[in-house]
Scaffold this active site. Sequence first.
Site, short mmCIF file in Angstrom:
data_model
loop_
_atom_site.label_atom_id
_atom_site.label_comp_id
_atom_site.label_asym_id
_atom_site.label_seq_id
_atom_site.Cartn_x
_atom_site.Cartn_y
_atom_site.Cartn_z
N CYS A 138 -10.48 60.89 7.76
CA CYS A 138 -11.91 60.63 7.69
C CYS A 138 -12.65 61.03 8.96
CB CYS A 138 -12.16 59.15 7.39
SG CYS A 138 -11.51 58.60 5.79
N ALA A 139 -11.95 61.10 10.09
CA ALA A 139 -12.59 61.50 11.35
C ALA A 139 -12.90 62.98 11.40
CB ALA A 139 -11.69 61.13 12.52
#
Length: 350
Positions: A138-139
């Site tokens: 998700c980063a």
Amino acid sequence: MATLCRPAVSVPQYVITMEETLALARSRHAGHPQLGLALRLIENTGVRTRHLVQPIAETLAHPGFEERNRLYATEAKARVPLVVRRALEDSELRAADIDMIIYVSCTGFMMPSLTAWLINTMGFRADTRQLPIAQLGCAAGGAAINRAHDFCTAHPGANALIVACEFCSLCYQPTDLGIGSLLSNGLFGDGVAAAVVRGTGGHGIRLERNGSYLIPGTEDWIAYDVRATGFHFLLDKRVPGTMEPLAPALRSLADHHGWDAADLDFYIVHAGGPRILDDLSTFLHVKPEAFRHSRATLTEYGNIASAVVLDALRRLFDEGGAADQARGLLAGFGPGITAEMALGRWSRTP
């Protein structure tokens, strides 16, 4: 300075509601000793609807990793060009004007990357640089923005295209019955997004500074266990509490830029879950309304992994943007536990 232009976002046509998710959990895991807890956790996500690349009956089946990965490639090729074309139009550039493509995805695997297919089929130059990012989860949406910023800074006048392609439903594992897995089954959704970072000109966020921070000793809190059946998602119960140690990193980045992280005009952050946003509000001393765009993404689409940051930014554009020179923060959070952070000003004048 490099300018992050309006993102284009698309979600698949198949929809599953919160009510349908809860009903499926009750019917498929009726004898699970912690079913009640899992249902409460799913309800607390605030996710009302999610979009899937397949009908729910096909999503719940597991034809094997080979077939799922084939479907990932097929769906990516079918869905990514649309958002790429829209992102290019919104940035007022052509494919031939792009100098680097950054492709982020953690829900399927291709080699060569989809970047090669895009170059061969959509009119990008043969000397376009390729940067696939597969393991930041998700980063990666925040990381893509930062790497595009770095590239455009190192090569003045260059342009970068960011593409995020996440089909989280293709990672569903029917045999994974831990609380973290059951929660994930009600949290993650599918979506694709694209945005252009222009080296000169453009309307959007004029990027000024970026940074990364990893919480030491947390590399096994969000992870994939790769088995014959594919990617098995591991989520530690401590993950929702990670904003307390990450908030100081966000404040430090702003401090080094001469800004106060508690006194900015807009905030675009990854919405991994409602507690992430609640804790950021608490530890950054920011009103909850500041994260309305991230919360709207979570509510309507669920956690669409690396595409969340781009969709939240798209919602800010849809709202009319911010005042000229308004100051803002962008951040993505993911495995590591890692934060990818950026600061910039809203620019209304190309």
